[in-house]
Structures are given as structure tokens and as C-alpha cells.
Write an enzyme that holds these catalytic residues in place. Structure first.
Site, PDB file in Angstrom:
ATOM      1  N   SER A 274       0.813  -1.408   0.010  1.00 53.39           N
ATOM      2  CA  SER A 274      -0.194  -0.044  -0.088  1.00 53.39           C
ATOM      3  C   SER A 274       0.791   1.342   0.032  1.00 53.39           C
ATOM      4  O   SER A 274       1.646   1.666  -0.841  1.00 53.39           O
ATOM      5  CB  SER A 274      -1.032  -0.072   1.192  1.00 53.39           C
ATOM      6  OG  SER A 274      -2.080   1.044   1.108  1.00 53.39           O
ATOM      7  N   HIS A 275       0.782   2.132   0.984  1.00 53.82           N
ATOM      8  CA  HIS A 275       1.373   3.317   1.074  1.00 53.82           C
ATOM      9  C   HIS A 275       2.775   3.449   1.572  1.00 53.82           C
ATOM     10  O   HIS A 275       3.529   4.271   1.720  1.00 53.82           O
ATOM     11  CB  HIS A 275       0.577   4.408   2.050  1.00 53.82           C
ATOM     12  CG  HIS A 275       0.528   3.524   3.367  1.00 53.82           C
ATOM     13  ND1 HIS A 275      -0.360   2.670   3.804  1.00 53.82           N
ATOM     14  CD2 HIS A 275       1.086   4.394   4.404  1.00 53.82           C
ATOM     15  CE1 HIS A 275       0.177   2.548   5.091  1.00 53.82           C
ATOM     16  NE2 HIS A 275       0.823   3.246   5.741  1.00 53.82           N
TER      17      HIS A 275
ATOM     18  N   ASP B   6      -2.831   6.258  -3.314  1.00 57.13           N
ATOM     19  CA  ASP B   6      -1.449   5.796  -2.932  1.00 57.13           C
ATOM     20  C   ASP B   6      -0.992   4.624  -3.563  1.00 57.13           C
ATOM     21  O   ASP B   6      -1.602   4.193  -4.828  1.00 57.13           O
ATOM     22  CB  ASP B   6      -1.781   5.266  -1.421  1.00 57.13           C
ATOM     23  CG  ASP B   6      -2.633   4.037  -1.296  1.00 57.13           C
ATOM     24  OD1 ASP B   6      -3.599   3.860  -2.075  1.00 57.13           O
ATOM     25  OD2 ASP B   6      -2.603   3.171  -0.318  1.00 57.13           O
TER      26      ASP B   6
ATOM     27  N   ASP C  34      -1.475   1.408  -3.857  1.00 55.09           N
ATOM     28  CA  ASP C  34      -2.173   0.289  -4.463  1.00 55.09           C
ATOM     29  C   ASP C  34      -3.726   0.908  -4.797  1.00 55.09           C
ATOM     30  O   ASP C  34      -4.257   0.355  -5.082  1.00 55.09           O
ATOM     31  CB  ASP C  34      -2.386  -0.827  -3.568  1.00 55.09           C
ATOM     32  CG  ASP C  34      -3.039  -0.462  -1.971  1.00 55.09           C
ATOM     33  OD1 ASP C  34      -2.883   0.749  -1.596  1.00 55.09           O
ATOM     34  OD2 ASP C  34      -3.609  -1.275  -1.463  1.00 55.09           O
TER      35      ASP C  34
ATOM     36  N   ASP D 233      -6.049   2.499  -3.016  1.00 53.47           N
ATOM     37  CA  ASP D 233      -7.368   2.707  -2.244  1.00 53.47           C
ATOM     38  C   ASP D 233      -7.484   3.842  -1.562  1.00 53.47           C
ATOM     39  O   ASP D 233      -8.407   4.247  -1.042  1.00 53.47           O
ATOM     40  CB  ASP D 233      -7.430   1.386  -1.569  1.00 53.47           C
ATOM     41  CG  ASP D 233      -6.117   0.897  -0.548  1.00 53.47           C
ATOM     42  OD1 ASP D 233      -5.349   1.937  -0.702  1.00 53.47           O
ATOM     43  OD2 ASP D 233      -6.198   0.057   0.263  1.00 53.47           O
ATOM     44  N   ARG D 234      -6.436   4.589  -1.321  1.00 51.17           N
ATOM     45  CA  ARG D 234      -6.215   5.974  -0.398  1.00 51.17           C
ATOM     46  C   ARG D 234      -6.625   7.225  -1.462  1.00 51.17           C
ATOM     47  O   ARG D 234      -6.277   6.915  -2.745  1.00 51.17           O
ATOM     48  CB  ARG D 234      -5.216   6.049   0.205  1.00 51.17           C
ATOM     49  CG  ARG D 234      -4.808   5.183   1.418  1.00 51.17           C
ATOM     50  CD  ARG D 234      -3.796   5.528   2.173  1.00 51.17           C
ATOM     51  NE  ARG D 234      -3.455   4.474   3.046  1.00 51.17           N
ATOM     52  CZ  ARG D 234      -3.061   4.583   4.338  1.00 51.17           C
ATOM     53  NH1 ARG D 234      -2.411   5.886   4.703  1.00 51.17           N
ATOM     54  NH2 ARG D 234      -2.821   3.787   5.212  1.00 51.17           N
TER      55      ARG D 234
ATOM     56  N   LYS E 150     -11.414   0.098   0.284  1.00 51.01           N
ATOM     57  CA  LYS E 150     -11.574   1.690  -0.047  1.00 51.01           C
ATOM     58  C   LYS E 150     -11.084   1.747  -1.362  1.00 51.01           C
ATOM     59  O   LYS E 150     -10.479   1.009  -1.914  1.00 51.01           O
ATOM     60  CB  LYS E 150     -10.906   2.433   0.943  1.00 51.01           C
ATOM     61  CG  LYS E 150      -9.505   1.941   1.267  1.00 51.01           C
ATOM     62  CD  LYS E 150      -8.618   2.759   2.545  1.00 51.01           C
ATOM     63  CE  LYS E 150      -7.198   2.407   2.576  1.00 51.01           C
ATOM     64  NZ  LYS E 150      -6.861   1.383   3.336  1.00 51.01           N
TER      65      LYS E 150
HETATM   66  C1  VG1 Z   1      -3.305   2.460   8.398  1.00 50.11           C
HETATM   67  C2  VG1 Z   1      -4.526   3.357   8.598  1.00 50.11           C
HETATM   68  C3  VG1 Z   1      -5.716   2.195   8.379  1.00 50.11           C
HETATM   69  C4  VG1 Z   1      -5.699   1.935   7.254  1.00 50.11           C
HETATM   70  C5  VG1 Z   1      -4.567   0.822   6.889  1.00 50.11           C
HETATM   71  C6  VG1 Z   1      -4.456   0.122   5.497  1.00 50.11           C
HETATM   72  O1  VG1 Z   1      -3.193   1.402   9.612  1.00 50.11           O
HETATM   73  O2  VG1 Z   1      -4.205   3.958  10.050  1.00 50.11           O
HETATM   74  O3  VG1 Z   1      -6.879   3.248   8.597  1.00 50.11           O
HETATM   75  O4  VG1 Z   1      -6.721   1.068   6.996  1.00 50.11           O
HETATM   76  O5  VG1 Z   1      -3.130   1.602   7.174  1.00 50.11           O
HETATM   77  O6  VG1 Z   1      -4.344   1.168   4.521  1.00 50.11           O
HETATM   78  P1  VG1 Z   1      -2.501   1.422  10.813  1.00 50.11           P
HETATM   79  O7  VG1 Z   1      -2.569   0.158  11.527  1.00 50.11           O
HETATM   80  O8  VG1 Z   1      -0.927   1.467  10.365  1.00 50.11           O
HETATM   81  O9  VG1 Z   1      -2.653   2.654  11.333  1.00 50.11           O
HETATM   82  V1  VG1 Z   1      -3.409   0.890   3.175  1.00 50.11           V
HETATM   83  O10 VG1 Z   1      -3.905   1.954   1.954  1.00 50.11           O
HETATM   84  O11 VG1 Z   1      -1.816   1.079   3.748  1.00 50.11           O
HETATM   85  O12 VG1 Z   1      -3.835  -0.780   2.609  1.00 50.11           O
HETATM   86 CO    CO Z   2      -3.605   1.595   0.260  1.00 47.86          CO
END
Ligand code: VG1
Ligand code: CO
Length: 542
Positions: free
Chosen positions: A112-113, A276, A278, A280-281, A375
């Protein structure tokens, strides 16, 4: 021919908030990917002959991991895999493909990010048949399996060509390489008024979409520029790169600073958006106006009926616990329920499947709806474009009107990244030990009304999830939340979420950090962040 390979368990193959995420070098160890993938398959039942969707965000090690997953899926007995060309599928597109083609599930290769590249992060996530992240009982079973795995099964076959559309085979399993954008773009066309958005662009509306050299580039080019007529060059950093160009593909004011600066400048376009790693953000930013993700959720919920896909109105809203209460006010006005879930999209799945919620959101730049079970960054951008096209108002005007009607929830998140795990574990445990004694305490002039450790009771399946973050509520409706991240790969990350409600429109023009200054200092001293972590300032403020 299927090869059975002896192996031994690896420590720590425990999925976090969203899948298993580790440094690339960890995933590159012999048997590491194989152990985890076999543990996924061993935890599932009834997939013989069924379809598995495979996609990734294109980051470094994506192609290598996909070859392993493909050959293991063939050995496990899947009948077909659908895979995005080049191994690419954004997370929401993977969810869309799983649902549309009634696949058994999907494996998404993404962190992801998190940064990518040889020194960056990699990740694997399993999604179930509704298109959403596996619920906790599934991820728990997968982890359990990783601790006792002794062998895995893999088909001995040459690498599969991922770059040619169409069908090939590994053993008896059909490999269908599909266009990563088609199904997703078609779904978007059913939800939004593309003609209205086309007219908007034709009338001179300008936009910049920063794909951050991550997976949404091809989707944004196809939908925004080719289909909706946004000017060529609207999409920047539109080519997915294995290392995301060396950047952190996280759409926020810190990591998408160039975009944010442009939108605050004299030559700002009407709308800025970013997504981001992948896809989804999303970040939404109007000319001179950043929209917090919490406000974006509330504004989308309040205006969704203006778009074709949601014209019958929404049935409910769901938000993660740390997300601000602005959506709750919209739900109250609409007379629909608002659900508060733990952090992570997997908790929305049951609510969406049961038809209890239509739109969902997280403060971490995540918004989506019942159209998929993830998302969805581009969905949020198209939603805003559709709302703007119907209301014929700019982003700033829409946001201000919303605050005037509902009040403003000033909101910020302060992250302390890569801190010592033991220190922040101790900090959280100390806070948990003080829950009983905090009410009535006055800190820097603010009185604590109540405090708890958030636990979620899923209204659909009755499951209970505990220890999801310490919440401290003040008598003036302000709130501070402390929780530890479940997506990091180095040390621990403490997240502190700070929120204050301001009903008076005359006081809606303050700068966020200034408006929250008192609470921010309370948030620091209450658990003695500096004393415990040695940090005087957070590493990231969003
Ligand atoms: C973070 C965010 C959470 C989100 C998750 C995955 O998790 O706070 O809201 O769902 O990333 O998003 P954490 O446990 O680090 O707070 V993504 O776009 O990284 O799949
Ligand atoms: Co993501």
C-alpha cells in the site's frame, strides 16, 4: 508436475491491519512467500476448480511473487486465475474483479502506502469472495498455520507470460491475463454521471491528479483523461514504477507536498487529488482548501444522492473509530445509522454485505462504498467531481457550506514513527491502567469526561475485537485517541488522533494546528510522550 517442498516456519508471519507487510529482503528469503501462501490455502476450504484473482501494485518483487503464487495456486487445485496484465491490479480493482467474476477470493501483492524498491516494503493480503479483506478469524487461522507449516506444494513450470492478454495454462489451471482497468472503469461508469463530469471539464474545469508513480496511473489516464476529457497532463506521475520513483506513495500533505503547494498557489487548478501505492487511498484538495478525509466522508455522505449510483440515498455510514465525528452528524440528519469500527477496512465488510452501511471511511485518506469491498481512491475523486458538476460550486464553497450546516470538526493526526516498541507498549499499557482514574482529571485546563479502550462488537456476526485504541473524551466533546500502527515494518508507530468540535461558523477559519493547540499539548503530556519516546515532535502530521 507438482513438487512438495519441505520447509520450516518463519516467525512473525502475522497479518496486521491490512495483510502481511515486511521489508523486501524478508520476503526474498527462500520459502518465505511460499510458506505464507501455502498457509493461506491451507486455511481455506472448497476452492477446487474455483477462480482466484491475483493482482499487485507493481512494486519491486511483484512479478517474482506472482510467479510463485500462480504455480502454487495450480498445485493447490484452483481451476482458474485471473490476473491483471503486467501483474497490475489496484486494490479496489481487484475487489471489483473478484465480485464481478464471482471468484473464490484474491491475493493482492501490495504494501500500500509503504515505500517500495529493493530496500522498501512488500506485502501479501488475502481477500475473500465478497471482494474484501479476509476477516479476523481467517487472518488468525492463516497466522496459526504459518507457525506449524512443514511443506508446501508448487507446480514445476516455466514462468508465465504476464504481459500478453489472453489465456494460457499451468497444468490444468487456466491463467487469464486481463486488462486491469476495463472492469473497474465500467463499474465507475454505472455509479457516476460521466456526461455531467465531461461537461464540467469541457467548461474549463481544471484538475491535477498525482498518481505518485504507483498503481492508479493507468486507471486515471483511462478514466479522467481518455473517457472524461480532462486535459492531457491532468494525470502526473502516471506510470507505475517498482520503487514509486523513490517517493513514499502516501497521499497526504507531507508526501504529496508538491501537489498541496500547487493547490495553495496562485496558479492552482480547481481540484487536486492523489492516490496511494495500491490505489485505495485518496487525498482531495481544492483551490486553497485541503479537505480532511473525515470531512470528505461526511460531505460525500451528505451529497451522494446527487449521483446516479446513490440516488436512492444511503442506508448507513460506517467510519473507523479514530475518524472524526463529522460523519455522525450527517447520519443523524439523514436519519440513518452510523457505525464505529476498529481501524482497517476488513471491519466494514459485514456491514456492507448486510446492507447496513452504504458509505465508509477512515481518517487515513480512505473512502469507499458498497460498490466494492475495499476503500477506493479514484471512486472518491469521481464522487467529488460528480458532486461539483451537479452543485456547480468549488471545493472550498462546498466544504464551508457543510461546516455552516453541521459545524466543523477540527482534526489532526500526529504520528511518531519508528519509535522503540517497548517504550510505546509501556505507554499504551500505562494509559490502559489509568482508564478508571482519568475521568474528572483536569489537564491544562481541560476536564476529562471519560476514557476507555475501544472494543468492537460486530452487529452482524457477533464477533468481538478488543484493545483497538485508548480514547480520552473531554467535557467539551473534544477527543484524543492513542493507538499503535499495524502496518509498519520498522520499530513501532504511535498514532495520536486529536479532534475538537466547533459549532460556531464565525470560528471556522482557524488553522487546524492552532485551533487544536491546547488539545495537542494535552495529548503530549498526558502519557508523557517525550519522556517515554525521547521525541519532542511527531514525525508526520496529517
Ligand atoms: C493504516 C491506517 C488504516 C488503514 C491501513 C491500511 O493502518 O491507519 O486506517 O486501513 O493503514 O491502509 P495502521 O494500523 O498503520 O494505522 V493501506 O492504504 O496501507 O492498505
Ligand atoms: Co493503500
Amino acid at each position: 508436475m507438482i513438487r512438495v517442498v519441505a520447509t520450516t516456519p518463519f516467525d512473525g508471519q502475522k497479518p496486521g491491519t491490512s495483510g502481511l507487510r515486511k521489508k523486501v529482503a524478508v520476503f526474498q528469503q527462500p520459502h518465505y512467500v511460499e510458506n505464507f501462501v501455502q498457509s493461506i490455502f491451507d486455511s481455506l476450504e472448497g476452492f477446487e476448480g474455483e477462480t482466484l484473482v491475483i493482482g499487485g501494485d507493481g512494486r519491486f518483487y511483484n512479478r517474482e511473487a506472482i510467479q510463485i503464487v500462480l504455480k502454487m495456486a495450480a498445485a493447490a487445485g484452483f481451476g482458474r486465475v485471473m490476473i491483471g496484465k503486467g501483474g497490475i491490479l489496484s486494490t479496489p480493482a481487484a475487489s471489483c474483479v473478484i465480485r464481478k467474476h464471482e471468484a473464490f477470493g484474491g491475493i493482492i501483492l501490495s504494501a500500500s502506502h509503504n515505500p517500495g524498491g529493493v530496500h522498501g516494503d512488500f506485502g501479501i493480503k488475502y481477500n475473500v469472495g465478497n471482494g474484501g479483506p479476509a476477516p479476523e478469524h481467517v487472518t488468525d487461522a492463516i497466522f496459526e498455520r504459518t507457525t506449524s507449516i512443514r511443506e508446501y506444494r508448487i507446480f514445476d513450470a516455466p514462468d508465465i507470460d504476464l504481459d500478453t492478454l489472453g489465456i494460457t495454462r499451468v497444468g490444468d489451471m487456466v491463467v487469464d491475463v486481463v486488462d486491469p482497468v476495463d472492469d473497474y472503469a465500467e463499474l465507475m461508469g454505472t455509479l457516476f454521471d460521466f456526461d455531467a463530469i465531461r461537461d464540467l471539464f469541457a467548461s474549463g474545469f481544471t484538475m491535477r491528479f498525482d498518481a505518485m508513480s504507483a498503481v492508479t496511473g493507468p486507471y486515471a489516464h483511462a478514466i479522467l483523461e481518455d473517457t472524461l476529457g480532462a486535459a492531457h497532463g491532468t494525470v502526473v506521475n502516471g506510470e507505475p514504477l517498482p520503487d514509486f520513483g523513490g517517493h513514499h506513495p502516501d497521499p497526504n500533505l507531507v508526501h504529496a507536498k508538491e501537489l498541496a503547494d500547487l493547490l495553495m498557489s496562485d496558479h492552482a487548478p480547481d481540484l487536486g487529488a492523489a492516490s496511494d501505492g495500491d490505489g485505495d487511498r485518496n487525498m482531495i484538495i481544492g483551490r486553497g482548501r485541503f479537505v480532511t478525509p473525515s470531512d470528505s466522508l461526511a460531505i460525500i455522505a451528505a451529497n451522494a444522492h446527487l449521483t446516479p449510483g446513490y440516488k436512492a440515498g444511503i442506508k448507513g455510514i460506517a467510519r473507523s473509530m479514530p475518524t472524526s465525528g463529522s460523519a455522525d452528524r450527517v447520519a443523524a440528519k439523514l436519519g440513518v445509522a452510523c457505525y464505529e469500527t476498529p481501524t482497517g477496512w476488513k471491519f466494514f465488510g459485514n456491514l456492507l454485505d448486510a446492507g447496513l452501511a452504504t458509505v465508509c471511511g477512515e481518517e487515513s485518506f480512505g473512502t469507499g462504498s458498497n460498490h466494492v469491498r475495499e476503500k477506493d481512491g479514484l471512486w472518491a475523486v469521481l464522487m467529488w467531481l460528480n458532486i461539483i458538476a451537479v452543485r456547480r460550486q468549488g471545493v472550498d464553497e462546498i466544504v464551508r457550506a457543510h461546516w455552516a450546516e453541521y459545524g466543523r470538526n477540527y482534526y489532526t493526526r500526529h504520528d511518531y514513527e519508528e519509535v522503540d516498541s517497548a517504550a510505546v507498549d509501556g505507554l499504551m499499557e500505562t494509559l490502559r491502567g489509568q482508564l478508571e482514574s482519568l475521568p474528572g482529571t483536569v489537564v491544562k485546563g481541560l476536564t476529562i469526561a471519560r476514557a476507555d479502550d475501544f472494543a468492537y462488537h460486530d452487529p452482524v456476526d457477533g464477533s468481538v475485537t478488543t484493545k483497538q485504541g485508548v480514547r480520552v473524551f473531554f467535557t467539551d466533546q473534544s477527543r484524543i485517541v492513542y493507538r499503535l500502527s499495524g502496518t509498519g515494518t520498522a520499530g513501532a508507530t504511535l498514532r495520536v488522533y486529536i479532534e475538537r468540535f466547533e459549532p460556531d461558523p464565525a470560528r471556522h477559519d482557524q488553522e487546524t494546528q492552532a485551533a487544536l493547540a491546547d488539545l495537542i499539548s494535552v495529548a503530549r503530556v498526558l502519557p508523557d510522550i517525550e519522556g517515554r519516546t525521547g521525541r519532542t515532535e511527531p514525525s508526520v502530521i496529517t
